[in-house]
Design an enzyme around this catalytic site. Structure first.
Site, short mmCIF file in Angstrom:
data_model
loop_
_atom_site.label_atom_id
_atom_site.label_comp_id
_atom_site.label_asym_id
_atom_site.label_seq_id
_atom_site.Cartn_x
_atom_site.Cartn_y
_atom_site.Cartn_z
N CYS A 1 -6.75 -23.31 19.74
CA CYS A 1 -7.91 -23.52 20.60
C CYS A 1 -8.02 -24.97 21.08
O CYS A 1 -8.58 -25.22 22.16
CB CYS A 1 -9.18 -23.11 19.88
SG CYS A 1 -9.16 -21.36 19.49
N ASP B 1 0.87 -1.17 0.00
CA ASP B 1 0.00 0.00 0.00
C ASP B 1 0.91 1.22 0.00
O ASP B 1 2.03 1.18 0.49
CB ASP B 1 -0.92 -0.04 1.22
CG ASP B 1 -2.01 1.01 1.13
OD1 ASP B 1 -2.14 1.64 0.06
OD2 ASP B 1 -2.72 1.21 2.13
N ASP C 1 -3.45 7.14 -3.96
CA ASP C 1 -4.84 7.55 -4.18
C ASP C 1 -5.35 8.28 -2.94
O ASP C 1 -4.76 8.20 -1.87
CB ASP C 1 -5.72 6.34 -4.50
CG ASP C 1 -5.71 5.29 -3.40
OD1 ASP C 1 -4.68 5.14 -2.72
OD2 ASP C 1 -6.74 4.63 -3.22
N CYS D 1 -9.22 -24.73 15.55
CA CYS D 1 -7.82 -24.47 15.18
C CYS D 1 -6.87 -25.05 16.24
O CYS D 1 -7.27 -25.38 17.35
CB CYS D 1 -7.58 -22.98 14.96
SG CYS D 1 -7.12 -22.04 16.42
N CYS E 1 -13.63 -23.47 18.80
CA CYS E 1 -12.97 -23.38 17.49
C CYS E 1 -12.12 -24.62 17.29
O CYS E 1 -11.63 -25.21 18.26
CB CYS E 1 -12.11 -22.12 17.46
SG CYS E 1 -10.94 -22.06 16.10
N ALA F 1 -11.51 3.10 0.73
CA ALA F 1 -12.20 3.96 1.70
C ALA F 1 -13.52 3.39 2.19
O ALA F 1 -14.49 4.12 2.42
CB ALA F 1 -12.40 5.36 1.14
ZN ZN Z 1 -9.09 -21.14 17.27
#
Ligand code: ZN
Length: 483
Positions: free
Chosen positions: A280, A90, A125, A277, A275, A192
């Site tokens: 977790c 960016d 921009d 993952c 969760c 934006a």
């Molecule tokens: Zn997780």
């Protein structure tokens, strides 16, 4: 320019495809984690192991730090970050939007982004925030377009992104998109929109994004700048956005916030970690809260959840079940529901791009009646050939005395028995009929009648539906089913 986009699967306005940047490929929809070189909670190498194919970092931050600037110029971004996927930068527009000014010119940032080896570079921009008056928005847009032209003239071989600005004004967004398209850009960020998302203005987000999309070619890859919360990604993909970037995984982690697909929770209030993952499943909520690595673990969880949602969306697009995923996700917050309903109001614009056949149609309430598949069915139904006396039979029973007998399946409407097994009639699962779906089916009857003014129509239905049919289809005779 060497950014090319190949669409492989479509659903609503969404696409699963491949973006080729030079010799590298990124599967879309894609999430680009925002990497802050000062605070690498998760290293780009770890991200790559999690399936990240592209990331975004801020050239302005590199340029402002002597240490990073010299290193990036000498070794290149890929070596500094230790990442061999696609790196987008960016320009500093974000800083411009926050601080009002930046100490760099358009030419300088473009030259610098190229010099450090960025593969997708963004001109300086001007992000026009939602509160801006129309005249200022128009002037800022003119500057943005001029900077894109300047970028093309100065660096004709660069992989330059063409940002679409225009603030909250849908006509300006459409004009901006058409102008950017005329300049030949194949990769267009819609800019934006962060203030809209931060204040949950999803209805306006949908209006602005669809306006921008209407000015862009379907073959253009669209980046929704600053969007990366998993609760809104399905909605954004349905509108036809392909690239997203997320700083949320790290920013939220710093604030102790735990991202889920249906909203963000405070980790301190969690008794469980709901969760799949690895963070977790290898920590209890208490362990996570007290861990010295809490911020990093939360960031890992947040990124896992976001990447998993991207995978889920890609699968939904491939299966043609994106409407159902959008419906599910957008019920997590009333303002998202408002965005979803706004998207449905634009079904007519979305329908031409939608795919013809899908795996299934699950009815999920009255919103489902306004889906593109229903609209398309109502548009095509007048083409069915009919005899002079036509019966639409709600229970499917044949009655003598008619030239044509059609079945009825809400929310679609009348169908010839020959189409009973084809999409959408055959692959639609509906619960017990409700009024919204029957009224939608009646709209199908009206379409059919409008296409066949020479025929005479009767509808055979049970007593419960007779008043609805009489109201919705005044030109047809209502016949009661014999119980
Ligand atoms: Zn997780």
């Amino acid at each position: 320019m060497t950014i090319t986009f190949e669409v492989i699967h479509k659903d609503i306005g969404g696409r699963v495809g491949k973006v080729k940047v030079g010799s590298k490929t990124v599967r879309t929809p894609a999430l680009l984690p925002v990497v802050n070189p000062h605070l690498p909670l998760i290293t780009p190498r770890e991200m790559q192991e999690m399936g990240v194919e592209a990331l975004i970092t801020n050239a302005y931050i590199f340029n402002r730090s002597t240490e990073f600037r010299d290193k990036a110029l000498a070794e290149g971004l890929h070596a500094v970050l230790d990442f061999d996927g696609v790196i987008m930068t960016d320009s500093g527009s974000f800083q411009l939007s926050v601080y009002g000014e930046v100490e760099v010119s358009n030419e300088e940032t473009l030259a610098f982004q190229q010099a450090i080896g960025s593969e997708i570079i963004v001109p300086l921009d001007i992000p026009t925030p939602p509160g801006t008056d129309r005249e200022t928005a128009r002037q800022e847009l003119a500057v943005t377009l001029e900077r894109m032209r300047e970028g093309q003239a100065l660096f004709p071989d660069a992989n330059l992104a063409g940002p679409v600005q225009g603030g909250i004004y849908t006509d300006l967004r459409r004009e901006a998109a058409a102008a950017v398209q005329d300049l030949g850009f194949t990769f267009c960020p819609i800019g934006a929109v962060v203030p809209l998302m931060e204040s949950y203005r999803y209805k306006e987000l949908v209006q602005v994004v669809l306006a921008a999309k209407s000015g862009l070619s379907p073959g253009t890859c669209v980046h929704l700048f600053g969007a990366g919360h998993p609760a809104m990604l399905a909605l954004a993909v349905a509108m036809g956005c392909d690239f997203f970037d997320s700083a949320a995984y790290a920013l939220f982690a710093r604030e102790g916030r735990y991202i889920t697909t249906h909203g963000t929770l405070k980790v301190d209030e969690l008794a469980e970690l709901p969760c799949a993952c690895r963070v977790c499943r290898s920590h209890t909520a208490e362990e996570l809260k007290r861990s010295p690595e809490r911020e990093r673990l939360l960031a890992l969880h947040n990124l896992h959840v976001t990447l998993a949602e991207i995978a889920r969306i890609r699968q939904a697009v491939q299966d043609g079940t994106l409407w159902e995923l959008v419906d599910e996700r957008c019920r997590s917050h009333p303002r998202l529901l408002a965005g979803y309903r706004e998207l449905l109001r634009h079904a007519e614009e979305l329908e031409p791009a939608d795919r013809v056949s899908k795996r299934r149609f699950f009815y999920r309430g009255s919103e489902s009646c306004r889906r593109t598949e229903v609209l398309r069915y109502h548009q095509t139904i007048p083409r069915i050939s009919l005899g002079g006396r036509v019966l639409i039979s709600f229970d499917g029973k044949e009655v003598p005395g008619f030239d044509t007998v059609l079945g009825f399946k809400p929310p679609f409407g009348p169908y010839p028995t020959g189409l009973a097994e084809t999409f959408p009639v055959g692959q639609s699962e509906i619960p017990d009929w409700d009024e919204a779906m029957v009224r939608s089916g009646c709209a199908g009857i009206r379409s059919l009648m409008a296409g066949h003014p020479e025929s005479w129509f009767a509808v055979r239905c049970g007593p419960a539906w007779a008043p609805v049919v009489a109201e919705e289809v005044p030109g047809a005779e209502v016949q009661r089913e014999q119980v």
